[in-house]
Motif scaffolding. Structure first.
Motif, PDB file in Angstrom:
ATOM      1  N   ARG A  42       0.790  -1.149   0.056  1.00 22.44           N
ATOM      2  CA  ARG A  42      -0.071   0.017  -0.019  1.00 22.44           C
ATOM      3  C   ARG A  42       1.000   1.205   0.064  1.00 22.44           C
ATOM      4  NH1 ARG A  42      -3.398   0.221   4.824  1.00 22.44           N
ATOM      5  NH2 ARG A  42      -1.466  -0.761   6.047  1.00 22.44           N
ATOM      6  N   PHE A  43       2.272   1.238   0.439  1.00 27.37           N
ATOM      7  CA  PHE A  43       2.840   2.240   0.547  1.00 27.37           C
ATOM      8  C   PHE A  43       3.981   2.372  -0.302  1.00 27.37           C
ATOM      9  CE2 PHE A  43       1.207   0.892   4.747  1.00 27.37           C
ATOM     10  CZ  PHE A  43       0.675   2.161   5.143  1.00 27.37           C
ATOM     11  N   LEU A  44       4.234   1.348  -1.330  1.00 26.71           N
ATOM     12  CA  LEU A  44       5.230   1.562  -2.156  1.00 26.71           C
ATOM     13  C   LEU A  44       5.144   2.165  -3.669  1.00 26.71           C
ATOM     14  CD1 LEU A  44       6.532  -2.172  -1.917  1.00 26.71           C
ATOM     15  CD2 LEU A  44       7.525  -0.142  -1.024  1.00 26.71           C
ATOM     16  N   LEU A  45       5.706   2.927  -4.059  1.00 27.28           N
ATOM     17  CA  LEU A  45       5.619   3.727  -5.492  1.00 27.28           C
ATOM     18  C   LEU A  45       5.683   2.656  -6.548  1.00 27.28           C
ATOM     19  CD1 LEU A  45       7.626   6.865  -4.777  1.00 27.28           C
ATOM     20  CD2 LEU A  45       5.154   6.573  -4.973  1.00 27.28           C
ATOM     21  N   PRO A  46       5.451   3.095  -7.703  1.00 28.40           N
ATOM     22  CA  PRO A  46       5.560   2.074  -8.854  1.00 28.40           C
ATOM     23  C   PRO A  46       6.932   1.536  -8.933  1.00 28.40           C
ATOM     24  CG  PRO A  46       3.979   3.721  -9.423  1.00 28.40           C
ATOM     25  CD  PRO A  46       4.535   4.046  -8.184  1.00 28.40           C
ATOM     26  N   ASP A  47       7.166   0.392  -9.260  1.00 31.59           N
ATOM     27  CA  ASP A  47       8.879  -0.019  -9.142  1.00 31.59           C
ATOM     28  C   ASP A  47       9.239  -0.039  -7.852  1.00 31.59           C
ATOM     29  OD1 ASP A  47       8.675  -0.647 -11.968  1.00 31.59           O
ATOM     30  OD2 ASP A  47       9.104   1.722 -12.407  1.00 31.59           O
ATOM     31  N   GLY A  48       8.709   0.022  -6.691  1.00 32.18           N
ATOM     32  CA  GLY A  48       9.170  -0.111  -5.286  1.00 32.18           C
ATOM     33  C   GLY A  48       9.299  -1.279  -4.891  1.00 32.18           C
ATOM     34  N   ALA A  49      10.043  -1.504  -3.924  1.00 32.17           N
ATOM     35  CA  ALA A  49      10.474  -2.599  -3.561  1.00 32.17           C
ATOM     36  C   ALA A  49      10.228  -2.821  -1.924  1.00 32.17           C
ATOM     37  CB  ALA A  49      11.691  -3.285  -3.904  1.00 32.17           C
ATOM     38  N   VAL A  50      10.127  -3.981  -1.278  1.00 31.04           N
ATOM     39  CA  VAL A  50      10.430  -4.051   0.138  1.00 31.04           C
ATOM     40  C   VAL A  50      11.299  -5.216   0.110  1.00 31.04           C
ATOM     41  CG1 VAL A  50       8.790  -6.273   0.326  1.00 31.04           C
ATOM     42  CG2 VAL A  50       9.233  -4.581   2.349  1.00 31.04           C
ATOM     43  N   GLU A  68       1.338 -14.940  -2.703  1.00 28.40           N
ATOM     44  CA  GLU A  68      -0.230 -14.910  -2.292  1.00 28.40           C
ATOM     45  C   GLU A  68      -0.752 -13.312  -2.065  1.00 28.40           C
ATOM     46  OE1 GLU A  68      -0.253 -16.867   1.664  1.00 28.40           O
ATOM     47  OE2 GLU A  68       0.448 -18.676   0.683  1.00 28.40           O
ATOM     48  N   THR A  69       0.101 -12.441  -2.156  1.00 33.42           N
ATOM     49  CA  THR A  69      -0.547 -11.199  -2.058  1.00 33.42           C
ATOM     50  C   THR A  69      -1.039 -10.611  -3.021  1.00 33.42           C
ATOM     51  OG1 THR A  69       1.530  -9.836  -2.527  1.00 33.42           O
ATOM     52  CG2 THR A  69       1.155 -10.513  -0.085  1.00 33.42           C
ATOM     53  N   GLY A  70      -0.486 -11.285  -4.196  1.00 32.53           N
ATOM     54  CA  GLY A  70      -0.824 -10.787  -5.586  1.00 32.53           C
ATOM     55  C   GLY A  70      -0.291  -9.200  -5.673  1.00 32.53           C
ATOM     56  N   HIS A  71       0.597  -8.823  -5.212  1.00 30.86           N
ATOM     57  CA  HIS A  71       0.946  -7.249  -5.442  1.00 30.86           C
ATOM     58  C   HIS A  71       2.408  -7.303  -5.950  1.00 30.86           C
ATOM     59  CE1 HIS A  71      -2.367  -5.587  -2.913  1.00 30.86           C
ATOM     60  NE2 HIS A  71      -1.825  -6.303  -2.034  1.00 30.86           N
ATOM     61  N   TYR A  72       3.044  -8.399  -5.880  1.00 31.41           N
ATOM     62  CA  TYR A  72       4.594  -8.301  -6.002  1.00 31.41           C
ATOM     63  C   TYR A  72       4.965  -9.135  -7.537  1.00 31.41           C
ATOM     64  CZ  TYR A  72       5.061  -6.514  -1.393  1.00 31.41           C
ATOM     65  OH  TYR A  72       4.758  -5.970  -0.206  1.00 31.41           O
ATOM     66  N   ARG A  73       5.485  -8.275  -8.498  1.00 29.57           N
ATOM     67  CA  ARG A  73       5.768  -9.067  -9.721  1.00 29.57           C
ATOM     68  C   ARG A  73       7.225  -9.777  -9.733  1.00 29.57           C
ATOM     69  NH1 ARG A  73       7.196  -4.622 -13.643  1.00 29.57           N
ATOM     70  NH2 ARG A  73       7.845  -3.564 -11.747  1.00 29.57           N
ATOM     71  N   HIS A  74       8.060  -9.399  -8.928  1.00 25.45           N
ATOM     72  CA  HIS A  74       9.325 -10.127  -8.790  1.00 25.45           C
ATOM     73  C   HIS A  74       9.898 -10.525  -7.364  1.00 25.45           C
ATOM     74  CE1 HIS A  74       9.649  -9.367 -13.161  1.00 25.45           C
ATOM     75  NE2 HIS A  74       9.422  -7.923 -12.800  1.00 25.45           N
ATOM     76  N   SER A  75      10.497 -11.412  -7.106  1.00 24.63           N
ATOM     77  CA  SER A  75      11.192 -11.593  -5.929  1.00 24.63           C
ATOM     78  C   SER A  75      12.598 -12.098  -6.167  1.00 24.63           C
ATOM     79  CB  SER A  75      10.130 -12.193  -4.706  1.00 24.63           C
ATOM     80  OG  SER A  75      10.099 -13.523  -5.175  1.00 24.63           O
ATOM     81  N   ARG A  76      13.357 -11.854  -5.040  1.00 22.48           N
ATOM     82  CA  ARG A  76      14.628 -12.662  -5.174  1.00 22.48           C
ATOM     83  C   ARG A  76      15.230 -12.583  -3.803  1.00 22.48           C
ATOM     84  NH1 ARG A  76      19.199  -8.467  -6.926  1.00 22.48           N
ATOM     85  NH2 ARG A  76      18.143  -6.317  -6.217  1.00 22.48           N
ATOM     86  N   VAL A  77      16.363 -13.527  -3.412  1.00 24.59           N
ATOM     87  CA  VAL A  77      17.051 -13.512  -2.487  1.00 24.59           C
ATOM     88  C   VAL A  77      18.477 -13.341  -2.659  1.00 24.59           C
ATOM     89  CG1 VAL A  77      17.470 -15.208  -0.442  1.00 24.59           C
ATOM     90  CG2 VAL A  77      15.242 -15.250  -1.303  1.00 24.59           C
ATOM     91  N   ARG A  86      19.818 -14.396   2.959  1.00 25.74           N
ATOM     92  CA  ARG A  86      19.838 -13.491   3.949  1.00 25.74           C
ATOM     93  C   ARG A  86      18.912 -12.275   3.778  1.00 25.74           C
ATOM     94  NH1 ARG A  86      19.827 -14.996   8.517  1.00 25.74           N
ATOM     95  NH2 ARG A  86      21.789 -16.154   8.268  1.00 25.74           N
ATOM     96  N   VAL A  87      18.439 -12.088   2.540  1.00 25.18           N
ATOM     97  CA  VAL A  87      17.619 -10.643   2.485  1.00 25.18           C
ATOM     98  C   VAL A  87      16.835 -11.277   1.339  1.00 25.18           C
ATOM     99  CG1 VAL A  87      17.836  -8.379   1.488  1.00 25.18           C
ATOM    100  CG2 VAL A  87      19.688  -9.290   2.817  1.00 25.18           C
ATOM    101  N   PHE A  88      15.630 -10.938   1.477  1.00 23.92           N
ATOM    102  CA  PHE A  88      14.413 -11.256   0.584  1.00 23.92           C
ATOM    103  C   PHE A  88      14.004  -9.816   0.095  1.00 23.92           C
ATOM    104  CE2 PHE A  88       9.959 -11.702  -0.431  1.00 23.92           C
ATOM    105  CZ  PHE A  88       9.980 -12.743  -1.270  1.00 23.92           C
ATOM    106  N   VAL A  89      13.853  -9.864  -1.403  1.00 24.95           N
ATOM    107  CA  VAL A  89      13.516  -8.645  -2.277  1.00 24.95           C
ATOM    108  C   VAL A  89      12.261  -8.788  -2.999  1.00 24.95           C
ATOM    109  CG1 VAL A  89      14.126  -6.674  -3.622  1.00 24.95           C
ATOM    110  CG2 VAL A  89      16.024  -7.692  -2.213  1.00 24.95           C
ATOM    111  N   ALA A  90      11.133  -7.994  -2.670  1.00 21.39           N
ATOM    112  CA  ALA A  90       9.847  -8.148  -3.587  1.00 21.39           C
ATOM    113  C   ALA A  90       9.524  -6.999  -4.134  1.00 21.39           C
ATOM    114  CB  ALA A  90       8.783  -8.656  -2.536  1.00 21.39           C
ATOM    115  N   SER A  91       9.338  -6.808  -5.396  1.00 17.93           N
ATOM    116  CA  SER A  91       8.989  -5.515  -6.081  1.00 17.93           C
ATOM    117  C   SER A  91       7.778  -5.533  -6.679  1.00 17.93           C
ATOM    118  CB  SER A  91      10.168  -5.699  -7.420  1.00 17.93           C
ATOM    119  OG  SER A  91      11.618  -5.803  -6.955  1.00 17.93           O
ATOM    120  N   ILE A  92       7.179  -4.380  -6.698  1.00 16.84           N
ATOM    121  CA  ILE A  92       5.980  -4.000  -7.032  1.00 16.84           C
ATOM    122  C   ILE A  92       5.993  -4.224  -8.642  1.00 16.84           C
ATOM    123  CG2 ILE A  92       4.231  -2.214  -7.392  1.00 16.84           C
ATOM    124  CD1 ILE A  92       3.977  -3.559  -4.494  1.00 16.84           C
TER     125      ILE A  92
END
Length: 92
Positions: A42-50, A68-77, A86-92
């Motif tokens: 809800r808080f990420l801008l387009p192309d943002g990531a957590v 499951e969230t249906g919000h993230y296009r890509h993820s990587r570790v 050690r680090v999980f990155v999920a991108s909008i």
């Protein structure tokens, strides 16, 4: 990302100096991370990531949670210097 039952097993330099609220991830260690993934979109801008620190055995659970969230296009570790996930990155 630390399972609550594993807190006492942490190295003293972690257990005694890191705030428990920052590391305690609930019963399985991923409950807090799942909530962050769900709410962060809800808080990420387009192309943002957590970006989240994870335990070495949590890669699949985190990828599933992001999907499951249906919000993230890509993820990587990303691995730490010891080669452990050690680090999980999920991108909008």
């Amino acid at each position: 990302y630390v399972p609550a039952e594993s807190w006492d097993d942490l190295a003293p330099e972690v257990r005694e100096y890191e705030p428990r609220v920052a590391l305690d991830g609930g019963r399985r260690g991923t409950e807090t991370l799942h909530r962050i993934l769900r709410d962060a979109a809800r808080f990420l801008l387009p192309d943002g990531a957590v970006v989240l620190e994870i335990g070495e055995h949590q890669t699949e659970a985190m990828a599933g949670a992001a999907e499951e969230t249906g919000h993230y296009r890509h993820s990587r570790v990303l691995e730490d210097y010891a080669g452990k996930p050690r680090v999980f990155v999920a991108s909008i």
